[in-house]
Design a protein around this motif. Structure first.
Motif, PDB file in Angstrom:
ATOM      1  N   ARG A  21      13.335  18.210   9.160  1.00 27.19           N
ATOM      2  CA  ARG A  21      12.436  17.386   8.339  1.00 27.19           C
ATOM      3  C   ARG A  21      13.113  16.960   7.045  1.00 27.19           C
ATOM      4  O   ARG A  21      12.927  15.826   6.601  1.00 27.19           O
ATOM      5  CB  ARG A  21      11.149  18.147   8.069  1.00 27.19           C
ATOM      6  CG  ARG A  21      10.304  18.276   9.306  1.00 27.19           C
ATOM      7  CD  ARG A  21       9.046  19.044   9.064  1.00 27.19           C
ATOM      8  NE  ARG A  21       8.249  19.066  10.286  1.00 27.19           N
ATOM      9  CZ  ARG A  21       7.240  19.877  10.478  1.00 27.19           C
ATOM     10  NH1 ARG A  21       6.875  20.729   9.531  1.00 27.19           N
ATOM     11  NH2 ARG A  21       6.572  19.835  11.602  1.00 27.19           N
ATOM     12  N   ILE A  27      13.685  13.113   5.713  1.00 28.11           N
ATOM     13  CA  ILE A  27      13.247  12.692   4.377  1.00 28.11           C
ATOM     14  C   ILE A  27      14.415  12.109   3.592  1.00 28.11           C
ATOM     15  O   ILE A  27      14.281  11.076   2.923  1.00 28.11           O
ATOM     16  CB  ILE A  27      12.589  13.866   3.632  1.00 28.11           C
ATOM     17  CG1 ILE A  27      11.242  14.198   4.280  1.00 28.11           C
ATOM     18  CG2 ILE A  27      12.417  13.558   2.149  1.00 28.11           C
ATOM     19  CD1 ILE A  27      10.626  15.483   3.784  1.00 28.11           C
ATOM     20  N   TRP A  32      10.879  15.500  13.758  1.00 27.56           N
ATOM     21  CA  TRP A  32       9.820  15.922  12.845  1.00 27.56           C
ATOM     22  C   TRP A  32       8.835  16.844  13.560  1.00 27.56           C
ATOM     23  O   TRP A  32       8.390  17.840  13.021  1.00 27.56           O
ATOM     24  CB  TRP A  32       9.090  14.708  12.283  1.00 27.56           C
ATOM     25  CG  TRP A  32       8.162  15.068  11.174  1.00 27.56           C
ATOM     26  CD1 TRP A  32       6.854  15.437  11.296  1.00 27.56           C
ATOM     27  CD2 TRP A  32       8.453  15.134   9.791  1.00 27.56           C
ATOM     28  NE1 TRP A  32       6.323  15.702  10.072  1.00 27.56           N
ATOM     29  CE2 TRP A  32       7.288  15.519   9.125  1.00 27.56           C
ATOM     30  CE3 TRP A  32       9.604  14.876   9.050  1.00 27.56           C
ATOM     31  CZ2 TRP A  32       7.234  15.666   7.750  1.00 27.56           C
ATOM     32  CZ3 TRP A  32       9.543  15.025   7.678  1.00 27.56           C
ATOM     33  CH2 TRP A  32       8.369  15.419   7.047  1.00 27.56           C
TER      34      TRP A  32
END
Length: 86
Positions: free
Chosen positions: A10, A14, A67
């Motif tokens: 994740r 990002i 994710w």
């Protein structure tokens, strides 16, 4: 078998999103601090991707960050199952 951390996957996603948004903003209104942010986010993305997301079987550092749980991934190098925790 050891599982890869979803946290690192994740974080990788990002950082890639920050890089893309920063690249667009830098194109629209170039500022030196925005260029530095782009370089840092790209460096962070590459470090996380190739150092933290490694195949548990062979250690290859090119696993695809995910994710959420969406299907089965296999390592392109050794064919081992790439599993994330949680």
């Amino acid at each position: 078998m050891k599982k890869m951390s979803r946290f690192w996957a994740r974080l990788c996603i990002i950082l890639a999103a920050i890089f893309c948004a920063g690249l667009l903003l830098t194109y629209l209104m170039p500022r030196p601090w925005m260029i530095a942010l782009d370089i840092l986010s790209l460096a962070g993305f590459l470090c996380v991707k190739f150092l933290a997301l490694r195949c548990p079987r062979c250690g290859w550092g090119g696993a695809v960050p995910q994710w959420s749980r969406s299907g089965t991934l296999h390592c392109p190098k050794c064919g081992g199952l790439l599993e994330y925790d949680r």
